[in-house]
Motif scaffolding. Structure first.
Motif, PDB file in Angstrom:
ATOM      1  N   ARG A   7      40.946  50.542  25.743  1.00  0.00           N
ATOM      2  CA  ARG A   7      41.283  51.677  24.892  1.00  0.00           C
ATOM      3  C   ARG A   7      39.989  52.401  24.593  1.00  0.00           C
ATOM      4  N   ARG A  10      41.531  56.692  20.371  1.00  0.00           N
ATOM      5  CA  ARG A  10      42.941  56.630  19.971  1.00  0.00           C
ATOM      6  C   ARG A  10      43.895  57.296  20.943  1.00  0.00           C
ATOM      7  N   ASP A  11      43.418  58.160  21.831  1.00  0.00           N
ATOM      8  CA  ASP A  11      44.303  58.866  22.755  1.00  0.00           C
ATOM      9  C   ASP A  11      44.006  58.627  24.230  1.00  0.00           C
ATOM     10  N   ASN A  12      43.071  57.756  24.546  1.00  0.00           N
ATOM     11  CA  ASN A  12      42.654  57.562  25.933  1.00  0.00           C
ATOM     12  C   ASN A  12      42.641  56.089  26.316  1.00  0.00           C
ATOM     13  N   TYR A  13      43.172  55.807  27.502  1.00  0.00           N
ATOM     14  CA  TYR A  13      43.164  54.450  28.049  1.00  0.00           C
ATOM     15  C   TYR A  13      42.654  54.489  29.484  1.00  0.00           C
ATOM     16  N   GLY A  35      52.341  60.362  25.632  1.00  0.00           N
ATOM     17  CA  GLY A  35      51.397  61.398  25.246  1.00  0.00           C
ATOM     18  C   GLY A  35      49.932  61.021  25.286  1.00  0.00           C
ATOM     19  N   TYR A  36      49.600  59.864  25.826  1.00  0.00           N
ATOM     20  CA  TYR A  36      48.207  59.437  25.907  1.00  0.00           C
ATOM     21  C   TYR A  36      47.545  59.987  27.175  1.00  0.00           C
ATOM     22  N   ASP A  37      46.228  60.124  27.125  1.00  0.00           N
ATOM     23  CA  ASP A  37      45.449  60.432  28.322  1.00  0.00           C
ATOM     24  C   ASP A  37      45.129  59.110  28.986  1.00  0.00           C
TER      25      ASP A  37
END
Length: 114
Positions: A7, A10-13, A35-37
């Protein structure tokens, strides 16, 4: 969630896995849908057949997954190698022969001195 993910914030994996078409594609596509990048490390995942890897890559790319090499993911996470020449620079010099030349040319350029 498989153990082979990171991770980034909070928005990217970032994902890698044993089988690209299963261990990587399923969770990557699920997170994109939420909705994640998502970044997939293409050269850190395997498969049994080249055509299944290519199909999985196409499927993920069409869904919005960003397909990158380990080097591109490392650079994306670091953003600016000058912030950590000893750590990030060592990663590159250990894995990319001759990269130290670039680092030395930067370090020896008077325009780059602080």
């Amino acid at each position: 969630m498989p153990p082979a993910y990171e991770r980034l914030d909070r928005d990217n994996y970032a994902f890698l896995g044993v089988l690209t078409e299963i261990c990587v594609a399923f969770p990557a596509l699920s997170l994109v849908e939420l909705g994640y990048d998502v970044f997939v490390v293409t050269d850190a995942s395997g498969t049994f057949k080249e055509h299944t890897r290519e199909a999985a890559h196409k499927r993920m790319a069409q869904a919005g997954v960003q397909l990158l090499s380990w080097a591109a993911v490392a650079a994306e996470m670091q953003r600016d190698w000058r912030r950590d020449i000893e750590g990030f620079g060592k990663l590159w010099t250990d894995h990319v022969p001759g990269y130290w030349c670039l680092m030395q040319s930067y370090a020896n350029n008077p325009a780059n001195s602080k």
